[in-house]
Design an enzyme around this catalytic site. Structure first.
Site, PDB file in Angstrom:
ATOM      1  N   ASP A  13       0.864  -1.182   0.000  1.00  0.00           N
ATOM      2  CA  ASP A  13       0.000   0.000   0.000  1.00  0.00           C
ATOM      3  C   ASP A  13       0.903   1.236   0.000  1.00  0.00           C
ATOM      4  O   ASP A  13       1.681   1.451   0.936  1.00  0.00           O
ATOM      5  CB  ASP A  13      -0.890  -0.013   1.245  1.00  0.00           C
ATOM      6  CG  ASP A  13      -2.020   0.996   1.170  1.00  0.00           C
ATOM      7  OD1 ASP A  13      -2.165   1.654   0.127  1.00  0.00           O
ATOM      8  OD2 ASP A  13      -2.763   1.112   2.163  1.00  0.00           O
ATOM      9  N   ASP A 107      -2.786   2.394  -6.242  1.00  0.00           N
ATOM     10  CA  ASP A 107      -1.782   2.494  -5.185  1.00  0.00           C
ATOM     11  C   ASP A 107      -1.705   1.301  -4.244  1.00  0.00           C
ATOM     12  O   ASP A 107      -0.998   1.358  -3.239  1.00  0.00           O
ATOM     13  CB  ASP A 107      -2.010   3.763  -4.369  1.00  0.00           C
ATOM     14  CG  ASP A 107      -3.377   3.813  -3.701  1.00  0.00           C
ATOM     15  OD1 ASP A 107      -4.249   3.002  -4.064  1.00  0.00           O
ATOM     16  OD2 ASP A 107      -3.573   4.661  -2.817  1.00  0.00           O
ATOM     17  N   GLU A 108      -2.399   0.213  -4.542  1.00  0.00           N
ATOM     18  CA  GLU A 108      -2.270  -0.959  -3.667  1.00  0.00           C
ATOM     19  C   GLU A 108      -2.533  -2.240  -4.439  1.00  0.00           C
ATOM     20  O   GLU A 108      -3.245  -2.252  -5.444  1.00  0.00           O
ATOM     21  CB  GLU A 108      -3.205  -0.858  -2.464  1.00  0.00           C
ATOM     22  CG  GLU A 108      -4.672  -0.812  -2.795  1.00  0.00           C
ATOM     23  CD  GLU A 108      -5.554  -0.858  -1.554  1.00  0.00           C
ATOM     24  OE1 GLU A 108      -5.271  -1.661  -0.632  1.00  0.00           O
ATOM     25  OE2 GLU A 108      -6.528  -0.107  -1.511  1.00  0.00           O
TER      26      GLU A 108
END
Length: 359
Positions: A13, A107-108
């Site tokens: 993350d 983003d993860e």
């Protein structure tokens, strides 16, 4: 027969991804409280820097509230083309270690490194290598959760943020969950957390003390998930690029709403938050769906379809207002409003609707 070896799952993350990219690219923003998103009365915070989070500024928060909490807050318009490019760099790093990658957003992502390309025995070492490469190649930091299943890995990645690693080994998952507030358990939204609070269920240990019959009586079809989650159990595999079916956001209110102005303000805010989620996932749909839950828990849905994907926030907001106004006056107060897009054009992964925090 020998029991199968536990999976080795990493959840990566990025730390305040959009805000960190903006601070990286603009030195004048470094060390300052910034929010990526709209600062106007109907704007929504997409991501806040850690400097802003100290004041209570959070993702999905209305811009007007964020400004009240942090008068020095600097709003920065999002640059999704840049975020997509950086996300591509990060996914290329993941691919050096495994092909079993499940991106959740820009983003993860989950990575299954049980068998990994470099042949590294330690999943923790893999996670550290990936974090070092991300920082070296992008100038950004990432946090990682390392565990034997997806549920624990995702919770662990948030444990030592920012720029941290948390490892939960087989046999440690139940204790890890036991000490955790139930509101942090993935799948327990704000409304369910309040219901659990009313039932005296505050921690994972409290949830584990409830038998299946009790959970079914109070939580219906979600009981099975809560029962196993409280024991640190999750058999879901990491799925490679599973196609998403919809993107949605919904909000439950403390007080039922009937006033037209208040309802329109809420649907505008939900539409702005949904648009942020759509851009983050790069998932555009042709059908806009309104959901209304009334005070008696009756639910209605209404939809409007377009010939092509909705690619403008103003069009999404207008469709939402039109759908809502067509139901006015409501027969009774609304306890929940939701908005989603279906019939997607996307290369991203399957996700679930996001429950907004109550403000």
């Amino acid at each position: 027969m020998d029991a199968p070896s536990p999976r080795k799952i990493i959840h990566i993350d990025m730390d305040a991804f959009y805000a960190s990219v903006e601070q990286r690219d603009n030195p004048a923003l470094r060390g300052k409280p910034i929010a990526v998103g709209g600062g106007g009365p109907r704007g929504v915070v997409a991501t806040a820097s850690y400097e802003a989070r100290k004041f209570g500024v959070k993702s999905a928060m209305p811009g007007s509230r964020a400004r009240r909490l942090c008068p020095a807050l600097i709003f920065v318009p999002p640059r999704f083309d840049i975020y997509r490019a950086v996300s591509g760099q990060i996914r290329a790093i993941f691919a050096q270690y495994t092909d079993i990658i499940q991106p959740l957003s820009l983003d993860e992502a989950y990575l299954d490194v049980t068998i990994n390309k470099p042949g590294i025995a330690s999943a923790t070492e893999v996670a550290q290598d990936i974090r070092r490469m991300i920082q070296a190649e992008t100038g950004l930091t990432a946090s990682a959760g390392v565990s034997y299943n997806k549920l624990i890995a995702k919770l662990a990645s948030d444990q030592n943020k920012p720029d941290g690693v948390c490892v939960v080994r087989p046999g440690e998952g139940a204790a890890f969950i036991a000490a955790m507030p139930v509101r942090r358990i993935h799948g327990v939204g704000p409304v369910t957390a309040r219901k659990m609070h009313d039932l005296g269920i505050e921690t994972g240990a409290d949830l584990r003390a409830c038998d299946m019959a009790y959970l079914h009586a109070h939580f219906g079809s979600a009981a099975d998930y809560y029962y196993h989650a409280s024991r640190g159990e999750d058999n879901r595999p990491v799925r490679e690029r599973e196609r998403r079916k919809s993107v949605s956001v919904e909000d439950t209110f403390f007080d039922d709403l009937r006033d037209e102005a208040a309802l329109i303000d809420e649907i505008d805010r939900i539409a702005a938050s949904l648009w942020t989620r759509i851009e983050k996932a790069q998932a555009w749909g042709r059908t806009v769906v309104l959901k209304v839950k009334f005070a008696d828990f009756r639910i209605i849905t209404r939809s409007k379809s377009f010939t092509g994907p909705v690619r403008a926030p103003d069009l999404l907001a207008q469709a939402a207002r039109d759908l809502l106004r067509a139901q006015l006056p409501l027969p009774m107060g609304a306890r929940l409003l939701g908005l989603g897009v279906h019939n997607l054009e996307t290369d991203e992964v399957e996700g679930q609707g996001e429950q907004l925090a109550l403000l």
